[in-house]
Design a protein around this motif. Sequence first.
Motif: not given
Length: 226
Positions: A155, A216-217, A219-220
């Motif tokens: 992050p 974000r992708r 991180e997922r």
Amino acid sequence: MFDIAIVWSVLPALGKGALLTLELTALVILFGTLLALPLALAQNARHVAARSFAHAYIVFFRGTPSLVQVFLLYYGAGQFQSLQATFLWPVLGDPFWCVVIALALNSASYTGKTLAAALAAVPRGAREAAFSLGLARYQAFLSVEFPLAARTALPAFGNEVILTCKATSLASTVTLLDLTGTARLLSAETYAPYEVFLGAGLVYLAINYGLMLLMRRLERAFKHSN
């Protein structure tokens, strides 16, 4: 009077400048991340000399403006005639590579600090479990410690990517026609700085929003893989 037609008319030219911005961002992040790993290891090392060097590096690059660092490298390197006779001059005499190097050194200080904290936060039990399985020190680091630390640091790393993209606007101060440099040129040609820089802001917004979605992708993906 504000003219929206000017905003639309300059977007193609701004898009070309954005390609250089993306190229600078990618290279800065690549080299900055490569430098950040040994910096993080040095910060967590047992040797005082290694920790002291890492601390001094981070304090200097985080405590001075990126613009000053770019100027020191771009204008400062040319002050040493002995340097101009070496193989380094084709790189240090090029504004593109001066910006990449300066911003990469700066980015490494932030990423290195983040990664060092993430490595220190890896549970001791995870290391002991890796050793109990017969893994060597480097195998435990690559297979267990680093993946766990990377997930923790991702992050903050995403924020660094976006900040780096915006920091590449400093390239315009050393003659490069990146997104900001192109906007400055168009502003002088059209005498419509508000419309031109509004267009540049929209392009930056689109780029950084795309980078945010990408991070974000990632991180997922890291979350589901562990």
